[in-house]
Design a protein around this motif. Sequence first.
Motif, PDB file in Angstrom:
ATOM      1  N   THR A  14       0.830  -1.200   0.000  1.00 23.71           N
ATOM      2  CA  THR A  14       0.000   0.000   0.000  1.00 23.71           C
ATOM      3  C   THR A  14       0.864   1.250   0.000  1.00 23.71           C
ATOM      4  O   THR A  14       0.582   2.206  -0.717  1.00 23.71           O
ATOM      5  CB  THR A  14      -0.941  -0.005   1.218  1.00 23.71           C
ATOM      6  OG1 THR A  14      -1.714  -1.211   1.205  1.00 23.71           O
ATOM      7  CG2 THR A  14      -1.875   1.182   1.203  1.00 23.71           C
ATOM      8  N   SER A  15       1.933   1.254   0.775  1.00 24.59           N
ATOM      9  CA  SER A  15       2.847   2.401   0.801  1.00 24.59           C
ATOM     10  C   SER A  15       3.509   2.593  -0.556  1.00 24.59           C
ATOM     11  O   SER A  15       3.617   3.720  -1.041  1.00 24.59           O
ATOM     12  CB  SER A  15       3.916   2.212   1.876  1.00 24.59           C
ATOM     13  OG  SER A  15       3.334   2.127   3.135  1.00 24.59           O
ATOM     14  N   ALA A  16       3.956   1.506  -1.160  1.00 19.64           N
ATOM     15  CA  ALA A  16       4.587   1.606  -2.475  1.00 19.64           C
ATOM     16  C   ALA A  16       3.589   2.110  -3.509  1.00 19.64           C
ATOM     17  O   ALA A  16       3.926   2.950  -4.360  1.00 19.64           O
ATOM     18  CB  ALA A  16       5.141   0.245  -2.896  1.00 19.64           C
ATOM     19  N   MET A  17       2.355   1.634  -3.430  1.00 17.76           N
ATOM     20  CA  MET A  17       1.329   2.083  -4.357  1.00 17.76           C
ATOM     21  C   MET A  17       1.030   3.568  -4.150  1.00 17.76           C
ATOM     22  O   MET A  17       0.853   4.320  -5.116  1.00 17.76           O
ATOM     23  CB  MET A  17       0.055   1.256  -4.150  1.00 17.76           C
ATOM     24  CG  MET A  17      -0.968   1.404  -5.227  1.00 17.76           C
ATOM     25  SD  MET A  17      -2.351   0.218  -5.159  1.00 17.76           S
ATOM     26  CE  MET A  17      -2.743   0.087  -3.442  1.00 17.76           C
ATOM     27  N   LEU A  18       1.014   4.022  -2.907  1.00 16.91           N
ATOM     28  CA  LEU A  18       0.755   5.420  -2.603  1.00 16.91           C
ATOM     29  C   LEU A  18       1.881   6.312  -3.123  1.00 16.91           C
ATOM     30  O   LEU A  18       1.619   7.360  -3.722  1.00 16.91           O
ATOM     31  CB  LEU A  18       0.574   5.605  -1.099  1.00 16.91           C
ATOM     32  CG  LEU A  18       0.233   7.002  -0.609  1.00 16.91           C
ATOM     33  CD1 LEU A  18      -1.117   7.433  -1.174  1.00 16.91           C
ATOM     34  CD2 LEU A  18       0.204   7.041   0.904  1.00 16.91           C
ATOM     35  N   VAL A  19       3.129   5.898  -2.908  1.00 12.36           N
ATOM     36  CA  VAL A  19       4.268   6.677  -3.412  1.00 12.36           C
ATOM     37  C   VAL A  19       4.234   6.740  -4.934  1.00 12.36           C
ATOM     38  O   VAL A  19       4.437   7.803  -5.530  1.00 12.36           O
ATOM     39  CB  VAL A  19       5.604   6.081  -2.901  1.00 12.36           C
ATOM     40  CG1 VAL A  19       6.789   6.681  -3.630  1.00 12.36           C
ATOM     41  CG2 VAL A  19       5.735   6.306  -1.399  1.00 12.36           C
ATOM     42  N   LYS A  20       3.954   5.602  -5.552  1.00  5.89           N
ATOM     43  CA  LYS A  20       3.860   5.559  -7.015  1.00  5.89           C
ATOM     44  C   LYS A  20       2.761   6.492  -7.511  1.00  5.89           C
ATOM     45  O   LYS A  20       2.945   7.238  -8.476  1.00  5.89           O
ATOM     46  CB  LYS A  20       3.588   4.126  -7.458  1.00  5.89           C
ATOM     47  CG  LYS A  20       3.494   3.920  -8.933  1.00  5.89           C
ATOM     48  CD  LYS A  20       3.241   2.437  -9.220  1.00  5.89           C
ATOM     49  CE  LYS A  20       2.774   2.188 -10.604  1.00  5.89           C
ATOM     50  NZ  LYS A  20       2.444   0.778 -10.834  1.00  5.89           N
ATOM     51  N   GLY A  68       1.082  10.999 -10.206  1.00  7.53           N
ATOM     52  CA  GLY A  68       0.092  12.071 -10.129  1.00  7.53           C
ATOM     53  C   GLY A  68       0.732  13.444 -10.197  1.00  7.53           C
ATOM     54  O   GLY A  68       0.216  14.347 -10.857  1.00  7.53           O
ATOM     55  N   GLY A  69       1.858  13.611  -9.520  1.00  5.00           N
ATOM     56  CA  GLY A  69       2.564  14.893  -9.560  1.00  5.00           C
ATOM     57  C   GLY A  69       3.072  15.224 -10.951  1.00  5.00           C
ATOM     58  O   GLY A  69       2.912  16.360 -11.435  1.00  5.00           O
ATOM     59  N   ILE A  70       3.661  14.248 -11.602  1.00  4.58           N
ATOM     60  CA  ILE A  70       4.154  14.461 -12.968  1.00  4.58           C
ATOM     61  C   ILE A  70       2.978  14.713 -13.916  1.00  4.58           C
ATOM     62  O   ILE A  70       3.044  15.593 -14.782  1.00  4.58           O
ATOM     63  CB  ILE A  70       5.006  13.264 -13.433  1.00  4.58           C
ATOM     64  CG1 ILE A  70       6.299  13.218 -12.611  1.00  4.58           C
ATOM     65  CG2 ILE A  70       5.326  13.355 -14.916  1.00  4.58           C
ATOM     66  CD1 ILE A  70       7.106  11.957 -12.808  1.00  4.58           C
ATOM     67  N   GLY A  71       1.897  13.960 -13.738  1.00  3.44           N
ATOM     68  CA  GLY A  71       0.706  14.166 -14.566  1.00  3.44           C
ATOM     69  C   GLY A  71       0.103  15.542 -14.356  1.00  3.44           C
ATOM     70  O   GLY A  71      -0.339  16.191 -15.307  1.00  3.44           O
ATOM     71  N   LEU A  72       0.087  15.995 -13.116  1.00  2.33           N
ATOM     72  CA  LEU A  72      -0.443  17.329 -12.812  1.00  2.33           C
ATOM     73  C   LEU A  72       0.414  18.416 -13.449  1.00  2.33           C
ATOM     74  O   LEU A  72      -0.107  19.403 -13.983  1.00  2.33           O
ATOM     75  CB  LEU A  72      -0.528  17.520 -11.299  1.00  2.33           C
ATOM     76  CG  LEU A  72      -1.248  18.765 -10.806  1.00  2.33           C
ATOM     77  CD1 LEU A  72      -2.704  18.744 -11.262  1.00  2.33           C
ATOM     78  CD2 LEU A  72      -1.176  18.841  -9.294  1.00  2.33           C
ATOM     79  N   LEU A  73       1.717  18.227 -13.412  1.00  2.00           N
ATOM     80  CA  LEU A  73       2.633  19.178 -14.058  1.00  2.00           C
ATOM     81  C   LEU A  73       2.377  19.216 -15.564  1.00  2.00           C
ATOM     82  O   LEU A  73       2.288  20.300 -16.167  1.00  2.00           O
ATOM     83  CB  LEU A  73       4.073  18.765 -13.755  1.00  2.00           C
ATOM     84  CG  LEU A  73       5.126  19.844 -13.794  1.00  2.00           C
ATOM     85  CD1 LEU A  73       4.890  20.829 -12.666  1.00  2.00           C
ATOM     86  CD2 LEU A  73       6.496  19.235 -13.678  1.00  2.00           C
ATOM     87  N   PHE A  74       2.243  18.046 -16.179  1.00  2.02           N
ATOM     88  CA  PHE A  74       1.961  17.966 -17.606  1.00  2.02           C
ATOM     89  C   PHE A  74       0.636  18.651 -17.929  1.00  2.02           C
ATOM     90  O   PHE A  74       0.529  19.434 -18.884  1.00  2.02           O
ATOM     91  CB  PHE A  74       1.921  16.508 -18.070  1.00  2.02           C
ATOM     92  CG  PHE A  74       1.356  16.330 -19.445  1.00  2.02           C
ATOM     93  CD1 PHE A  74       2.124  16.625 -20.567  1.00  2.02           C
ATOM     94  CD2 PHE A  74       0.053  15.895 -19.620  1.00  2.02           C
ATOM     95  CE1 PHE A  74       1.601  16.482 -21.838  1.00  2.02           C
ATOM     96  CE2 PHE A  74      -0.477  15.750 -20.884  1.00  2.02           C
ATOM     97  CZ  PHE A  74       0.290  16.042 -22.000  1.00  2.02           C
ATOM     98  N   LEU A 108      -8.407  -2.338  -3.331  1.00  2.00           N
ATOM     99  CA  LEU A 108      -7.968  -2.604  -1.961  1.00  2.00           C
ATOM    100  C   LEU A 108      -8.489  -3.941  -1.449  1.00  2.00           C
ATOM    101  O   LEU A 108      -7.816  -4.604  -0.665  1.00  2.00           O
ATOM    102  CB  LEU A 108      -8.399  -1.467  -1.038  1.00  2.00           C
ATOM    103  CG  LEU A 108      -7.650  -0.148  -1.229  1.00  2.00           C
ATOM    104  CD1 LEU A 108      -8.210   0.921  -0.309  1.00  2.00           C
ATOM    105  CD2 LEU A 108      -6.163  -0.309  -1.003  1.00  2.00           C
ATOM    106  N   SER A 109      -9.681  -4.343  -1.870  1.00  2.83           N
ATOM    107  CA  SER A 109     -10.221  -5.631  -1.443  1.00  2.83           C
ATOM    108  C   SER A 109      -9.358  -6.773  -1.956  1.00  2.83           C
ATOM    109  O   SER A 109      -9.112  -7.738  -1.234  1.00  2.83           O
ATOM    110  CB  SER A 109     -11.651  -5.810  -1.954  1.00  2.83           C
ATOM    111  OG  SER A 109     -12.494  -4.883  -1.350  1.00  2.83           O
TER     112      SER A 109
END
Length: 139
Positions: free
Chosen positions: A39-45, A50-56, A109-110
Amino acid sequence: MGVNHLSDHINELNENIKNYIESQIAYYKLDIFKKMSRTSAMLVKLLVVGGIGLLFLSFFSVAVAILIGESMGALSLGYFIVAAFYALVVLYFLTLGKNLFDKLILKKLSKEFFNDDNLKQTVDQALEKELSQTNEKEL
Protein backbone atom coordinates in the motif's frame (compact mmCIF):
# COMPACT_ATOMS: atom_id res chain seq x y z
CA MET A 1 -0.36 -46.02 32.89
CA GLY A 2 -3.49 -44.85 31.00
CA VAL A 3 -3.66 -41.62 33.00
CA ASN A 4 -0.01 -40.80 32.22
CA HIS A 5 -0.60 -41.52 28.54
CA LEU A 6 -3.68 -39.25 28.56
CA SER A 7 -1.74 -36.57 30.43
CA ASP A 8 1.03 -36.74 27.81
CA HIS A 9 -1.50 -36.30 25.02
CA ILE A 10 -3.11 -33.33 26.78
CA ASN A 11 0.31 -31.71 27.29
CA GLU A 12 1.17 -32.40 23.65
CA LEU A 13 -2.17 -30.92 22.55
CA ASN A 14 -1.56 -27.87 24.69
CA GLU A 15 1.89 -27.42 23.12
CA ASN A 16 0.46 -27.86 19.61
CA ILE A 17 -2.21 -25.25 20.30
CA LYS A 18 0.44 -22.82 21.58
CA ASN A 19 2.57 -23.41 18.48
CA TYR A 20 -0.43 -22.98 16.22
CA ILE A 21 -1.42 -19.68 17.85
CA GLU A 22 2.16 -18.40 17.72
CA SER A 23 2.46 -19.30 14.04
CA GLN A 24 -0.89 -17.61 13.31
CA ILE A 25 0.25 -14.44 15.09
CA ALA A 26 3.53 -14.47 13.16
CA TYR A 27 1.65 -15.04 9.91
CA TYR A 28 -0.71 -12.14 10.51
CA LYS A 29 2.17 -9.84 11.45
CA LEU A 30 3.95 -10.70 8.22
CA ASP A 31 0.74 -10.41 6.23
CA ILE A 32 0.01 -6.95 7.66
CA PHE A 33 3.60 -5.88 6.98
CA LYS A 34 3.34 -7.09 3.38
CA LYS A 35 0.05 -5.31 2.81
CA MET A 36 1.30 -2.10 4.38
CA SER A 37 4.44 -2.23 2.24
CA ARG A 38 2.44 -2.74 -0.94
CA THR A 39 0.00 0.00 0.00
CA SER A 40 2.85 2.40 0.80
CA ALA A 41 4.59 1.61 -2.47
CA MET A 42 1.33 2.08 -4.36
CA LEU A 43 0.76 5.42 -2.60
CA VAL A 44 4.27 6.68 -3.41
CA LYS A 45 3.86 5.56 -7.02
CA LEU A 46 0.50 7.32 -7.21
CA LEU A 47 1.97 10.52 -5.77
CA VAL A 48 4.92 10.53 -8.17
CA VAL A 49 2.86 9.71 -11.26
CA GLY A 50 0.09 12.07 -10.13
CA GLY A 51 2.56 14.89 -9.56
CA ILE A 52 4.15 14.46 -12.97
CA GLY A 53 0.71 14.17 -14.57
CA LEU A 54 -0.44 17.33 -12.81
CA LEU A 55 2.63 19.18 -14.06
CA PHE A 56 1.96 17.97 -17.61
CA LEU A 57 -1.70 18.94 -17.37
CA SER A 58 -0.79 22.40 -16.11
CA PHE A 59 1.59 23.11 -18.98
CA PHE A 60 -0.81 21.62 -21.51
CA SER A 61 -3.70 23.72 -20.15
CA VAL A 62 -1.68 26.92 -20.36
CA ALA A 63 -0.64 26.08 -23.92
CA VAL A 64 -4.25 25.34 -24.95
CA ALA A 65 -5.47 28.53 -23.24
CA ILE A 66 -2.87 30.60 -25.09
CA LEU A 67 -3.74 28.91 -28.39
CA ILE A 68 -7.48 29.54 -27.91
CA GLY A 69 -6.86 33.09 -26.68
CA GLU A 70 -4.68 33.99 -29.66
CA SER A 71 -7.16 32.53 -32.13
CA MET A 72 -10.02 34.53 -30.54
CA GLY A 73 -8.01 37.74 -30.22
CA ALA A 74 -8.16 37.95 -26.41
CA LEU A 75 -5.76 35.89 -24.31
CA SER A 76 -7.98 36.06 -21.23
CA LEU A 77 -10.84 34.48 -23.19
CA GLY A 78 -8.72 31.36 -23.75
CA TYR A 79 -8.06 31.06 -20.03
CA PHE A 80 -11.79 31.44 -19.25
CA ILE A 81 -12.69 28.71 -21.74
CA VAL A 82 -10.11 26.29 -20.30
CA ALA A 83 -11.27 27.13 -16.75
CA ALA A 84 -14.90 26.50 -17.76
CA PHE A 85 -13.89 23.13 -19.24
CA TYR A 86 -12.24 22.11 -15.96
CA ALA A 87 -15.27 23.34 -14.00
CA LEU A 88 -17.49 21.08 -16.11
CA VAL A 89 -15.14 18.13 -15.57
CA VAL A 90 -15.21 18.71 -11.80
CA LEU A 91 -19.00 18.95 -11.77
CA TYR A 92 -19.24 15.73 -13.77
CA PHE A 93 -17.01 13.84 -11.34
CA LEU A 94 -18.80 15.28 -8.31
CA THR A 95 -22.17 14.11 -9.59
CA LEU A 96 -21.44 10.91 -11.52
CA GLY A 97 -17.85 9.94 -10.86
CA LYS A 98 -18.00 9.45 -7.10
CA ASN A 99 -19.42 5.94 -7.31
CA LEU A 100 -16.99 5.05 -10.08
CA PHE A 101 -13.96 5.98 -7.99
CA ASP A 102 -15.38 4.41 -4.83
CA LYS A 103 -15.97 1.10 -6.61
CA LEU A 104 -12.57 1.18 -8.29
CA ILE A 105 -10.68 1.89 -5.07
CA LEU A 106 -12.75 -0.57 -3.04
CA LYS A 107 -12.18 -3.34 -5.58
CA LYS A 108 -8.41 -2.71 -5.74
CA LEU A 109 -7.97 -2.60 -1.96
CA SER A 110 -10.22 -5.63 -1.44
CA LYS A 111 -8.05 -7.72 -3.74
CA GLU A 112 -4.97 -6.61 -1.82
CA PHE A 113 -6.25 -7.03 1.72
CA PHE A 114 -8.56 -10.03 1.44
CA ASN A 115 -6.56 -12.62 -0.44
CA ASP A 116 -8.18 -15.75 1.04
CA ASP A 117 -6.19 -18.18 -1.14
CA ASN A 118 -2.94 -17.03 0.42
CA LEU A 119 -4.37 -17.31 3.93
CA LYS A 120 -5.76 -20.80 3.31
CA GLN A 121 -2.47 -22.01 1.85
CA THR A 122 -0.47 -20.71 4.82
CA VAL A 123 -2.84 -22.22 7.39
CA ASP A 124 -2.82 -25.56 5.56
CA GLN A 125 0.99 -25.59 5.52
CA ALA A 126 1.14 -24.85 9.25
CA LEU A 127 -1.34 -27.63 10.01
CA GLU A 128 0.54 -30.13 7.84
CA LYS A 129 3.76 -29.24 9.63
CA GLU A 130 2.17 -29.73 13.04
CA LEU A 131 0.67 -33.05 11.99
CA SER A 132 3.96 -34.33 10.64
CA GLN A 133 5.73 -33.32 13.87
CA THR A 134 3.07 -35.07 15.92
CA ASN A 135 3.36 -38.23 13.79
CA GLU A 136 7.15 -38.22 14.17
CA LYS A 137 6.83 -37.98 17.96
CA GLU A 138 4.42 -40.91 18.08
CA LEU A 139 6.76 -43.13 16.04
